[in-house]
Design a protein around this motif. Structure first.
Motif, PDB file in Angstrom:
ATOM      1  N   LYS A 154       3.123   3.943  -5.442  1.00  0.00           N
ATOM      2  CA  LYS A 154       2.294   3.562  -6.581  1.00  0.00           C
ATOM      3  C   LYS A 154       2.475   4.528  -7.747  1.00  0.00           C
ATOM      4  N   SER A 155       2.718   5.795  -7.445  1.00  0.00           N
ATOM      5  CA  SER A 155       2.863   6.792  -8.510  1.00  0.00           C
ATOM      6  C   SER A 155       4.086   6.537  -9.374  1.00  0.00           C
ATOM      7  N   VAL A 156       5.091   5.823  -8.841  1.00  0.00           N
ATOM      8  CA  VAL A 156       6.280   5.501  -9.637  1.00  0.00           C
ATOM      9  C   VAL A 156       6.204   4.068 -10.174  1.00  0.00           C
ATOM     10  N   GLY A 157       5.005   3.481 -10.104  1.00  0.00           N
ATOM     11  CA  GLY A 157       4.777   2.191 -10.741  1.00  0.00           C
ATOM     12  C   GLY A 157       5.144   0.980  -9.927  1.00  0.00           C
ATOM     13  N   LEU A 158       5.279   1.140  -8.609  1.00  0.00           N
ATOM     14  CA  LEU A 158       5.664   0.025  -7.747  1.00  0.00           C
ATOM     15  C   LEU A 158       4.545  -0.299  -6.764  1.00  0.00           C
ATOM     16  N   VAL A 159       4.719  -1.375  -6.010  1.00  0.00           N
ATOM     17  CA  VAL A 159       3.683  -1.861  -5.094  1.00  0.00           C
ATOM     18  C   VAL A 159       4.151  -1.674  -3.649  1.00  0.00           C
ATOM     19  N   PRO A 160       3.394  -0.946  -2.819  1.00  0.00           N
ATOM     20  CA  PRO A 160       3.817  -0.709  -1.433  1.00  0.00           C
ATOM     21  C   PRO A 160       3.528  -1.903  -0.527  1.00  0.00           C
ATOM     22  N   GLY A 161       4.483  -2.180   0.354  1.00  0.00           N
ATOM     23  CA  GLY A 161       4.337  -3.231   1.351  1.00  0.00           C
ATOM     24  C   GLY A 161       4.730  -2.716   2.714  1.00  0.00           C
ATOM     25  N   VAL A 162       4.298  -3.426   3.772  1.00  0.00           N
ATOM     26  CA  VAL A 162       4.566  -2.956   5.126  1.00  0.00           C
ATOM     27  C   VAL A 162       4.768  -4.141   6.062  1.00  0.00           C
ATOM     28  N   TRP A 163       5.608  -3.937   7.054  1.00  0.00           N
ATOM     29  CA  TRP A 163       5.919  -4.924   8.092  1.00  0.00           C
ATOM     30  C   TRP A 163       5.133  -4.610   9.350  1.00  0.00           C
ATOM     31  N   LEU A 164       4.735  -5.645  10.078  1.00  0.00           N
ATOM     32  CA  LEU A 164       4.184  -5.477  11.420  1.00  0.00           C
ATOM     33  C   LEU A 164       4.174  -6.828  12.131  1.00  0.00           C
ATOM     34  N   ALA A 165       3.971  -6.786  13.435  1.00  0.00           N
ATOM     35  CA  ALA A 165       3.815  -7.994  14.258  1.00  0.00           C
ATOM     36  C   ALA A 165       2.435  -7.904  14.902  1.00  0.00           C
ATOM     37  N   PRO A 166       1.391  -8.200  14.164  1.00  0.00           N
ATOM     38  CA  PRO A 166       0.025  -7.801  14.536  1.00  0.00           C
ATOM     39  C   PRO A 166      -0.543  -8.475  15.770  1.00  0.00           C
ATOM     40  N   HIS A 167      -0.034  -9.647  16.137  1.00  0.00           N
ATOM     41  CA  HIS A 167      -0.591 -10.349  17.299  1.00  0.00           C
ATOM     42  C   HIS A 167      -0.160  -9.704  18.611  1.00  0.00           C
ATOM     43  N   GLY A 168       0.875  -8.875  18.552  1.00  0.00           N
ATOM     44  CA  GLY A 168       1.381  -8.224  19.755  1.00  0.00           C
ATOM     45  C   GLY A 168       0.984  -6.764  19.823  1.00  0.00           C
TER      46      GLY A 168
END
Length: 696
Positions: free
Chosen positions: A178-192
């Protein structure tokens, strides 16, 4: 869970250009009725899309996304078209309130796989911020590898962070992004879940057999959450609340079709089973959505989790890609099979775009153009700071994803070669057409017929090659283009109106949609003026073309930064350069900051150099297949710009070389083919070479 050919693009613009404010931009509030095709026409290689409020004779009818109803021109009505015909059970039109455009950015997976580190994420994020943020790259999505303690242990444990690779934690990384002006995203497989300690700490959440063993041990995890109990929904909400608290705003949830399959086959192990397990799955998604809220992006992944429609923002529609031509082909199949869902049901993601070696420059350009032409979710996946300048240039010309949607509301079983994007912007209506050669060995001479695209056939169309940055003349009826194996060309077509015309800009492959804010032409004074958005240290180029029988040169150019505090035309003057060629001219504007500029270009008359065309000779016919033939003739010694071919007196079009493909012939018919040589001004040889033939 992660996995490319060649095409040509063409752009077509009519003549009348008016000054229109940015807010108008021919953008109608969604949802609204749109033109549509529901099956192939005569040309089964044609694949059609739209950008803006478009009307085209190719449309077979109108689709109302609110009523989910197709009304064809012949009066036929198809109720619940997406729900019943296309089997989108939970159909509702995409909600674009929070995400009016598909996401554009970068994903870690296909370079780093599980070996991603916080340090590498930060390096790429900083590079993207410095080099692509102004072009529209926005998201930085951390894929598989951030979670768990060891190399192969607990990969499905969303309660822990890999301490060695992310020593400062995931919240610190989100803060940096965020400090460099971008949006953080993340991967996961939450049902497992694979960590038995986590399972024990959450009694009642997971599915078990009567003997106490896991009822579902899959790629999703050793254990699977039971969707029928309240504890599961609290568990899921806790996971995503934590990720939100860390600062993540984009969530890619993987393995979703596995979850749906398991819920349909493991009902007997659920504590409170119901008749429709798909509804139970949707309840888990609603819990996730409740935790992340409406302003965060939710992407379903791996196959088509169609049961998540109107809860998810988007779907990754393809299988995993690989680095190489096979990877592109996987993405291509996803486009052919599922693009009808894009920007109508949700945003479609054919998986990430790779541009690095061993893909050739031609192949990388094809992949970039696929993304730019379709407007799908646009996520790169290379180690960005290692890309060559030529490959970075491809990225600049396709970011960001724009508001393109299909005209073709049906899946295709074949890899279509001709892609036609029809655009209406600022009163300019034009087509961008892609033509692919998917063969890895054979070059192909492609013939594009204007009539197949519902374009004018009785007047010349200006042709500009976008990637090669050159004007190719103006021609009637159609033209041929040579495509090397796994290569592409991007062309702009504009019907000639007998006046000076702006045919192309270099900012984006859509050539005006992203950058042009206003445009006006004064024919009496031979002046163009307009307003554009330009990117810092990226020379912005305007390309103008002239009528075939006239020639002009640029007399003067001025460009100023738009200054809201000053009167019109009083902003800082910017450096400009211009070049004059026979038949066309270019203007380059340079700014050291990303800004809006107003510009004025003044033209004056110039002479035309003419070389008299001489008729060709030695026509030859070679049969191809059951209904085709290749026509060739002797290459000319004297100067020319190409040839025009007639079949039984009808003009087929222009070819720059001494060859022309003839297809769809009747084996029992007799034909007369004629060829004339042409010059830049449209003049032709006094005589034509002629040949009578049949292919029987």
């Amino acid at each position: 869970m992660r996995r490319a050919a060649c095409f040509l693009m063409i752009l077509l613009v009519p003549c009348s250009l008016l000054t229109i404010p940015l807010q108008a931009k021919n953008r109608v509030s969604w949802p609204h009725p749109i033109p549509c095709r529901i099956q192939d026409d005569e040309n089964s290689d044609l694949f059609v899309m739209t950008l803006g409020d478009v009307n085209t004779a190719l449309a077979q009818g109108t689709y109302d996304p609110v009523k989910d109803k197709v009304i064809l021109k012949d009066g036929t009505i198809k109720e619940h078209y997406y729900r019943d015909t296309l089997s989108v059970k939970y159909y509702r039109p995409i909600d674009k309130t929070h995400y009016p455009l598909p996401p554009s950015g970068w994903c870690t997976w296909y370079y780093y796989y599980w070996r991603i580190t916080a340090k590498e994420v930060k390096r790429n994020a900083k590079w993207i911020s410095d080099n692509l943020k102004d072009y529209g790259a926005q998201f930085v999505q951390i894929d598989d590898g951030w979670q768990g303690w060891g190399e192969h242990r607990d990969r499905r444990n969303w309660t822990m962070v890999h301490k060695e690779r992310f020593p400062d934690g995931m919240a610190d990384l989100a803060e940096y992004i965020k400090s460099v002006g971008l949006v953080p995203g993340v991967w996961l497989a939450p049902h497992g879940q694979s960590n038995e300690d986590v399972v024990k700490q959450n009694p009642g959440v997971f599915l078990f057999k009567p003997d106490g063993t896991s009822a579902s041990d899959t790629w999703e995890g050793k254990f699977l959450v039971d969707p029928t109990v309240a504890e599961t929904h609290s568990y899921l909400k806790d996971i995503f609340t934590k990720l939100c608290d860390w600062g993540y705003e984009y969530f890619k949830i993987d393995g979703q079709p596995i979850v749906v399959r398991e819920y349909n086959s493991k009902k007997t192990f659920m504590k409170n089973p119901v008749d429709d397990p798909n509804e139970l799955y949707r309840q888990t998604l609603k819990s996730i959505r409740e935790a992340i809220g409406p302003d965060r992006y939710l992407l379903g992944c791996w196959g088509i989790p169609i049961e998540g429609v109107n809860i998810m923002n988007g779907s990754r529609t393809g299988g995993d890609i690989v680095l190489g031509w096979g990877g592109f082909q996987t993405a291509l199949r996803a486009v052919m099979a599922y693009y009808y869902q894009h920007n109508i049901v949700w945003y479609v993601d054919p998986d990430v775009m790779m541009l690095r070696s061993p893909l050739t420059m031609d192949q990388a350009r094809v992949w970039a153009t696929l993304q730019g032409l379709t407007g799908q979710a646009l996520m790169a996946t290379d180690r960005m700071m290692d890309l060559s300048e030529e490959r970075v240039e491809m990225l600049r010309r396709v970011y960001p994803a724009v508001d393109i949607r299909p005209l073709d509301l049906f899946p295709s079983q074949r890899n279509k070669k001709i892609w036609d994007l029809k655009i209406n912007h600022l009163g300019r209506r034009y087509d961008v057409v892609g033509v692919f050669n998917f063969d890895e060995v054979k070059a192909e001479q492609m013939y594009i017929r204007w009539a197949d695209l519902a374009l004018p056939t009785n007047r010349p169309l200006h042709v500009f090659d976008f990637w090669n940055k050159e004007y190719l003349g103006a021609w009637e009826a159609g033209m041929t283009l040579d495509l090397a194996p796994t290569s592409c060309r991007v062309l702009t077509l504009m019907p000639s109106n007998g006046k000076i015309q702006l045919i192309s800009t270099n900012r984006h492959v859509t050539q005006g949609w992203v950058d042009l804010i206003a445009l006006k032409y004064n024919d009496a004074e031979k002046t163009y003026n307009g307003k554009s958005r330009i990117i810092k240290n990226d020379p912005y180029e305007l390309r103008f073309v002239f009528p075939r029988d006239k020639n002009y040169t640029i007399k003067s150019v001025t460009a100023r930064i738009t200054d809201s505090k000053s009167s019109a035309g009083s902003g800082k003057i910017l450096p400009v350069r211009f070049k004059n060629y026979q038949g066309w001219a270019t203007v380059k504007i340079h700014s050291n900051k990303t800004t809006e500029v107003t510009w004025d270009v003044r033209f004056e008359s110039a002479d035309i150099y003419h070389y008299p065309a001489v008729e060709p000779s030695n026509l030859r016919i070679e049969r191809v297949g059951l209904d085709g033939a290749n026509l060739t003739w002797r290459e000319q010694y004297y100067l020319n710009v190409g040839y025009q071919v007639y079949l039984n007196g009808e003009l087929l079009g222009y070819t720059p070389k001494a060859a022309f493909p003839l297809r769809g012939l009747d084996p029992k018919a007799n034909y007369i083919v004629e060829v004339e040589t042409v010059w830049e001004d449209g003049s032709a040889s006094q005589r034509r070479a002629k040949l009578k033939f049949s292919i029987e």
